[in-house]
Motif scaffolding. Structure first.
Motif, PDB file in Angstrom:
ATOM      1  N   PHE A   1       0.696  -1.527   0.038  1.00 22.74           N
ATOM      2  CA  PHE A   1       0.090   0.138  -0.012  1.00 22.74           C
ATOM      3  C   PHE A   1       1.010   1.516   0.057  1.00 22.74           C
ATOM      4  O   PHE A   1       0.355   2.321   0.296  1.00 22.74           O
ATOM      5  N   THR A   2       1.872   1.409  -0.406  1.00 22.94           N
ATOM      6  CA  THR A   2       3.550   2.662  -0.540  1.00 22.94           C
ATOM      7  C   THR A   2       2.436   3.458  -1.591  1.00 22.94           C
ATOM      8  O   THR A   2       1.466   2.718  -2.415  1.00 22.94           O
ATOM      9  N   HIS A   3       2.511   4.957  -1.491  1.00 26.79           N
ATOM     10  CA  HIS A   3       2.082   5.325  -1.924  1.00 26.79           C
ATOM     11  C   HIS A   3       2.180   4.734  -4.204  1.00 26.79           C
ATOM     12  O   HIS A   3       3.524   4.709  -3.948  1.00 26.79           O
ATOM     13  N   GLU A   4       1.343   5.377  -4.886  1.00 27.23           N
ATOM     14  CA  GLU A   4       1.833   4.756  -5.817  1.00 27.23           C
ATOM     15  C   GLU A   4       3.145   5.544  -6.891  1.00 27.23           C
ATOM     16  O   GLU A   4       2.981   4.928  -8.432  1.00 27.23           O
ATOM     17  N   ASP A   5       2.940   7.055  -6.610  1.00 31.55           N
ATOM     18  CA  ASP A   5       3.619   7.774  -7.601  1.00 31.55           C
ATOM     19  C   ASP A   5       5.706   7.253  -6.609  1.00 31.55           C
ATOM     20  O   ASP A   5       6.562   8.039  -7.221  1.00 31.55           O
ATOM     21  N   GLY A   6       5.874   6.485  -5.306  1.00 32.90           N
ATOM     22  CA  GLY A   6       6.904   6.323  -4.984  1.00 32.90           C
ATOM     23  C   GLY A   6       7.731   4.719  -5.648  1.00 32.90           C
ATOM     24  O   GLY A   6       6.809   4.725  -7.091  1.00 32.90           O
ATOM     25  N   SER A   7       8.030   4.230  -4.412  1.00 32.09           N
ATOM     26  CA  SER A   7       9.221   2.609  -5.245  1.00 32.09           C
ATOM     27  C   SER A   7       7.390   1.855  -5.428  1.00 32.09           C
ATOM     28  O   SER A   7       6.608   2.102  -5.251  1.00 32.09           O
ATOM     29  N   LEU A   8       7.861   0.865  -6.444  1.00 25.73           N
ATOM     30  CA  LEU A   8       7.262  -0.380  -6.691  1.00 25.73           C
ATOM     31  C   LEU A   8       6.820  -0.824  -5.377  1.00 25.73           C
ATOM     32  O   LEU A   8       7.311  -1.283  -4.636  1.00 25.73           O
ATOM     33  N   PRO A   9       5.222  -0.841  -5.049  1.00 25.20           N
ATOM     34  CA  PRO A   9       4.980  -1.997  -3.882  1.00 25.20           C
ATOM     35  C   PRO A   9       4.997  -3.336  -3.892  1.00 25.20           C
ATOM     36  O   PRO A   9       4.973  -4.119  -5.327  1.00 25.20           O
ATOM     37  N   SER A  10       4.863  -4.324  -3.160  1.00 26.67           N
ATOM     38  CA  SER A  10       5.104  -5.695  -3.062  1.00 26.67           C
ATOM     39  C   SER A  10       3.171  -6.089  -3.849  1.00 26.67           C
ATOM     40  O   SER A  10       2.838  -5.191  -3.821  1.00 26.67           O
ATOM     41  N   GLU A  11       3.497  -7.212  -3.965  1.00 33.98           N
ATOM     42  CA  GLU A  11       2.034  -7.548  -5.116  1.00 33.98           C
ATOM     43  C   GLU A  11       2.019  -9.390  -5.146  1.00 33.98           C
ATOM     44  O   GLU A  11       3.032  -9.551  -5.183  1.00 33.98           O
ATOM     45  N   LEU A  12       1.211  -9.998  -4.591  1.00 37.96           N
ATOM     46  CA  LEU A  12       1.327 -11.242  -4.544  1.00 37.96           C
ATOM     47  C   LEU A  12       0.148 -11.463  -5.422  1.00 37.96           C
ATOM     48  O   LEU A  12      -0.782 -11.383  -5.767  1.00 37.96           O
ATOM     49  N   THR A  13       0.430 -12.947  -6.571  1.00 39.55           N
ATOM     50  CA  THR A  13      -0.418 -13.136  -6.812  1.00 39.55           C
ATOM     51  C   THR A  13      -0.996 -14.798  -6.663  1.00 39.55           C
ATOM     52  O   THR A  13       0.099 -15.464  -6.531  1.00 39.55           O
ATOM     53  N   PHE A  14      -2.118 -15.074  -7.100  1.00 37.02           N
ATOM     54  CA  PHE A  14      -2.576 -15.878  -6.357  1.00 37.02           C
ATOM     55  C   PHE A  14      -2.709 -17.221  -7.652  1.00 37.02           C
ATOM     56  O   PHE A  14      -3.653 -17.172  -8.145  1.00 37.02           O
ATOM     57  N   GLU A  15      -2.141 -17.959  -8.012  1.00 33.12           N
ATOM     58  CA  GLU A  15      -1.376 -18.784  -8.909  1.00 33.12           C
ATOM     59  C   GLU A  15      -2.938 -19.271  -9.546  1.00 33.12           C
ATOM     60  O   GLU A  15      -3.093 -20.077 -10.829  1.00 33.12           O
TER      61      GLU A  15
ATOM     62  N   SER B   1       2.441  -7.153   7.909  1.00 33.57           N
ATOM     63  CA  SER B   1       2.978  -6.693   9.890  1.00 33.57           C
ATOM     64  C   SER B   1       3.107  -5.001  10.022  1.00 33.57           C
ATOM     65  O   SER B   1       3.349  -4.648   8.457  1.00 33.57           O
ATOM     66  N   GLU B   2       4.106  -4.490  10.876  1.00 31.43           N
ATOM     67  CA  GLU B   2       4.102  -2.971  11.051  1.00 31.43           C
ATOM     68  C   GLU B   2       4.861  -2.537   9.773  1.00 31.43           C
ATOM     69  O   GLU B   2       5.792  -3.412   9.654  1.00 31.43           O
ATOM     70  N   THR B   3       4.273  -1.569   9.512  1.00 36.29           N
ATOM     71  CA  THR B   3       5.062  -0.601   8.430  1.00 36.29           C
ATOM     72  C   THR B   3       5.753   0.558   8.849  1.00 36.29           C
ATOM     73  O   THR B   3       5.278   1.021  10.140  1.00 36.29           O
ATOM     74  N   ILE B   4       6.514   0.851   8.347  1.00 31.11           N
ATOM     75  CA  ILE B   4       7.495   2.310   8.269  1.00 31.11           C
ATOM     76  C   ILE B   4       6.709   3.080   7.836  1.00 31.11           C
ATOM     77  O   ILE B   4       6.750   2.907   6.882  1.00 31.11           O
ATOM     78  N   LYS B   5       5.958   4.406   8.248  1.00 32.26           N
ATOM     79  CA  LYS B   5       6.262   5.273   6.901  1.00 32.26           C
ATOM     80  C   LYS B   5       6.933   6.777   7.231  1.00 32.26           C
ATOM     81  O   LYS B   5       7.489   7.083   7.911  1.00 32.26           O
ATOM     82  N   LYS B   6       7.788   7.329   5.665  1.00 30.89           N
ATOM     83  CA  LYS B   6       8.734   8.262   5.739  1.00 30.89           C
ATOM     84  C   LYS B   6       8.318   9.158   4.061  1.00 30.89           C
ATOM     85  O   LYS B   6       8.592   7.998   3.367  1.00 30.89           O
ATOM     86  N   TYR B   7       8.730  10.218   4.434  1.00 28.55           N
ATOM     87  CA  TYR B   7       8.944  11.334   3.380  1.00 28.55           C
ATOM     88  C   TYR B   7       9.995  11.261   2.323  1.00 28.55           C
ATOM     89  O   TYR B   7      11.042  10.438   2.524  1.00 28.55           O
ATOM     90  N   ASN B   8       9.855  11.199   1.015  1.00 24.38           N
ATOM     91  CA  ASN B   8      11.130  10.740   0.049  1.00 24.38           C
ATOM     92  C   ASN B   8      10.811  11.921  -0.721  1.00 24.38           C
ATOM     93  O   ASN B   8      10.255  12.041  -1.616  1.00 24.38           O
ATOM     94  N   ASP B   9      12.508  13.007  -0.884  1.00 25.17           N
ATOM     95  CA  ASP B   9      13.211  13.358  -1.402  1.00 25.17           C
ATOM     96  C   ASP B   9      12.748  13.710  -2.726  1.00 25.17           C
ATOM     97  O   ASP B   9      12.165  14.103  -3.882  1.00 25.17           O
ATOM     98  N   VAL B  10      12.874  12.426  -3.092  1.00 28.96           N
ATOM     99  CA  VAL B  10      12.967  11.925  -5.354  1.00 28.96           C
ATOM    100  C   VAL B  10      11.370  12.347  -4.966  1.00 28.96           C
ATOM    101  O   VAL B  10      11.602  13.181  -5.883  1.00 28.96           O
ATOM    102  N   PHE B  11      10.289  11.087  -4.937  1.00 31.29           N
ATOM    103  CA  PHE B  11       9.786  11.054  -5.975  1.00 31.29           C
ATOM    104  C   PHE B  11       8.365  12.297  -5.258  1.00 31.29           C
ATOM    105  O   PHE B  11       7.618  12.181  -4.953  1.00 31.29           O
ATOM    106  N   GLU B  12       8.726  13.067  -3.837  1.00 29.48           N
ATOM    107  CA  GLU B  12       7.851  13.600  -3.108  1.00 29.48           C
ATOM    108  C   GLU B  12       6.815  12.873  -2.820  1.00 29.48           C
ATOM    109  O   GLU B  12       5.912  13.844  -2.749  1.00 29.48           O
ATOM    110  N   VAL B  13       6.333  11.748  -2.147  1.00 27.37           N
ATOM    111  CA  VAL B  13       5.295  11.535  -1.149  1.00 27.37           C
ATOM    112  C   VAL B  13       6.109  10.611  -0.148  1.00 27.37           C
ATOM    113  O   VAL B  13       7.423  10.195   0.129  1.00 27.37           O
ATOM    114  N   GLU B  14       5.097   9.986   0.418  1.00 28.12           N
ATOM    115  CA  GLU B  14       5.699   9.413   1.700  1.00 28.12           C
ATOM    116  C   GLU B  14       4.798   7.909   1.428  1.00 28.12           C
ATOM    117  O   GLU B  14       4.019   7.535   1.020  1.00 28.12           O
TER     118      GLU B  14
END
Length: 651
Positions: free
Chosen positions: A58-72, A87-100
């Motif tokens: 669920f990381t921001h779509e304009d940032g790094s690539l999110p994890s994706e599960l495919t049940f084949e 599980s527990e996550t961390i949220k941090k602002y990315n200066d390059v993509f300018e998103v959290e």
């Protein structure tokens, strides 16, 4: 050379833990919890190496690539109850993509509840795509097969259709005397080839030095170190450190490709021969060319260079390092296209990531050398030519070079995809037009936005005459079956021609492009086989064919004494549905064979444990290895190798 590069990579990436931890920063396992007779919780758990992190679904779509599960195998067998929990996550602002961004550190768990629709289902097949990052990011793919009863499951339990089993087995050869390949497979990248790439990178760095973005900075930067450091010895030390940091920065750009090469040995070849990527390179190089012509400037965001410039004021080693970074950023409009050429030209299977690192090391060394040299001998600064219109002329020359290279990438895409657009004569004709325009520019008949007043220049006219001579040389390549040996590997092969050819094989030789067909013919004629792993976009393959195979004594041996089987590992033509299949590469991955190139690259890797081209193997028609494998080499060595193989075959 390879050892030097390897030590540089270790230094730059700060590798102190095991290599396995670098290649696989996340260790995965799975668990299943039974909720009821029809409902289960599927848990995928990962342990993440220190300083690495994995991105959430669920990381921001304009940032790094999110994890994706495919049940084949979910269709008709089970349904997913809601989205997968985490599980527990961390949220941090990315200066390059300018998103959290949202990510995991240390540990990650995905939990997906499922409900059975088919009670006969015994296994759940899951593919997990994710991105794991530290100083670099790696895209990873993991496969899980989970038994609903909690017992251990392995990939072999996945049902593979009978056609796939049959075709997979057909790829494996019962080769005899495989130990004879040993010496060649240990030297996939030869020292001489790496030094050649280093020299090419060095030349690229020298070209970058004489561009308007870099050249004026040499006396300014050297004067700063020699006058502001307090003493001559300290000034020399700081200038040398500055040069060393420049080398480190450019070498560091190649490090991500070593991770890719370690994860999948075929990946760099796949990248370099990808049709869409080659078309993209074509467009980018056209864009680079017109930038050099002066119609616009390519610059990185000003905020980047401003931040680096501010950091350079901190003094000491850190300040000098950020001064080097600032140079790399502000000179991008001139160095970017040259680096792009080096990157695109190095992404081949011939040398993999080490080849790219050698080129980047050469580039950085050439760029850094003047700063250290002039700091040691400041009087030499007086001999430097003054900045002026000649720097603009250099940029325009590079623009035409970029334009010519652009069509090389379009040609790669055309060859791999079999479009039939850029036949050899069409390609050469385009190059003739480009270099004629370059000659007209140096004669003074063509002007660009940044050019000054038109005036006669003996050096420019002399250079224009040389270009005209080169155009005449290119013109000789328009005749049938002509060989432009100075440019071997750049134009399409001679059989990819507007003229009618004897065969679609190099030099009109009789060849087979299917191993089984070639083997059957070899048995029928009682001849040995020359197995040629090649590629449509492989420059060194074309050089071998046009410079070595064309030699009369080599040609006669190939024509009369061997059955030639040429397997194109980058052929993107799709196999028919009946011919497509899946092959087990290891305990964690099934590879889908969809194209001709997929089939032969997998065939090469499974039987010879390499993904390099050109790669030549001599075998008898009874599948006995006759000699060590050969790659790019000289005519005499190649001929001797062919004759030695024939002698061993007859014994």
């Amino acid at each position: 050379m390879k050892k030097i590069i390897f030590l540089l990579i270790l230094f730059l990436s700060g590798i102190s833990n095991a290599q396995e931890a670098i290649i696989n920063p996340v260790k995965w396992n799975s668990e299943i919890i039974k909720i009821s007779d029809t409902e289960f919780d599927i848990l995928l758990k990962g342990t993440i190496e220190k300083e690495w992190h994995v991105f959430s679904q669920f990381t921001h779509e304009d940032g790094s690539l999110p994890s994706e599960l495919t049940f084949e195998n979910s269709d008709g067998n089970y349904e997913l109850l809601g989205a997968a929990k985490e599980s527990e996550t961390i949220k941090k602002y990315n200066d390059v993509f300018e998103v959290e961004e949202t990510y995991f550190i240390n540990k990650v768990t995905f939990i997906q509840r499922i409900k059975l629709l088919n009670k006969d289902v015994k296994q759940i097949s899951i593919k997990l795509n994710y991105q794991v990052c530290k100083d670099v990011c790696i895209n990873k793919e993991e496969f899980f097969v989970i038994n609903l009863d909690g017992s251990t499951a392995i990939l072999a339990n996945i049902e593979v259709d009978e056609n796939s089993k049959l075709l997979s087995n057909n790829l494996l050869l019962d080769l005899k005397h495989k130990e004879r390949l040993h010496s060649a497979t240990e030297e996939i990248i030869t020292e001489s080839n790496l030094w050649k790439i280093f020299v090419l990178g060095f030349i690229g760095g020298l070209l970058a030095l004489i561009t308007p973005c870099v050249f004026p900075m040499i006396p300014l930067t050297v004067s700063f170190f020699t006058k502001q450091s307090g003493s001559k010895s300290k000034g020399i030390k700081n200038a040398i450190l500055y040069g060393l940091f420049i080398i480190i920065i450019y070498v560091a750009l190649s490090i991500p490709f070593h991770f890719l090469d370690s994860v999948d040995p075929e990946i760099l070849n796949t990248i370099s021969t990808n049709v869409l990527l080659n078309v993209l390179f074509f467009i980018i190089f056209i864009f680079f060319a017109f930038s050099f012509f002066g119609y616009y400037e390519l610059t990185l965001p000003n905020s980047w260079s401003n931040k680096m410039d501010s950091a350079s004021n901190s003094g000491g080693l850190i300040g000098i390092f950020f001064m080097a970074v600032t140079l790399a950023l502000v000179s991008f409009s001139c160095t970017g296209p040259i680096l792009g050429s080096l990157l695109a030209g190095s992404l081949t299977s011939d040398g993999g990531a080490f080849q790219l690192t050698a080129g980047m090391t050469g580039f950085g060394t050439a760029l850094a050398l003047p700063f250290a040299l002039f700091a040691l001998f400041p009087n030499l600064l007086k001999s430097l030519p003054k900045s002026g219109g000649w720097l603009t002329t250099v940029k325009v020359f590079l623009g035409f070079a970029e334009l010519a290279l652009a069509f090389k990438f379009l040609s790669n895409a055309d060859l791999v995809a079999h479009w039939g657009i850029l036949k050899r004569e069409v390609f050469i004709g385009i190059w003739i037009v480009i270099f004629l325009l370059m000659a007209l520019y140096f004669f003074g008949f063509i002007r660009f936005p940044h050019d000054g007043k038109k005036k006669f220049s003996f050096p420019k006219v002399s250079f224009a005459v040389l270009i005209v001579a080169f155009v005449i040389y290119l013109g000789t390549g328009l005749t049938k079956n002509s060989h432009l040996k100075l440019l071997a590997g750049f134009p399409p092969p001679t059989f990819y021609s507007l003229y009618q050819q004897e065969s679609d094989c190099p030099l009109g030789l009789n060849c087979f492009k299917d191993f089984d067909e070639g083997l059957a013919f070899a048995k029928a004629t009682n001849k040995p086989i020359l197995l040629d792993f090649t590629g449509w976009a492989c420059v060194n393959c074309r050089k071998m064919e046009e410079n070595v195979w064309s030699n009369p004594k080599v040609y006669e041996v190939l024509k009369n004494d061997y059955v030639l089987i040429s397997l194109y590992i980058d052929d993107r033509k799709e196999l028919s549905e009946e011919e497509q299949f899946k092959v087990k590469m290891n305990e964690n991955h099934l590879k889908t064979i969809k194209t001709i190139g997929d089939k032969w690259s997998t065939f090469q890797y499974l039987n010879f444990q390499t993904a390099s081209q050109p790669y030549y193997v001599t075998i008898s028609n009874q599948l006995e290895i006759l000699n060590e494998a050969k790659q790019y080499t000289s005519t005499d060595e190649y001929y001797t190798w062919l004759i030695e193989s024939l002698k061993k075959e007859s014994n």
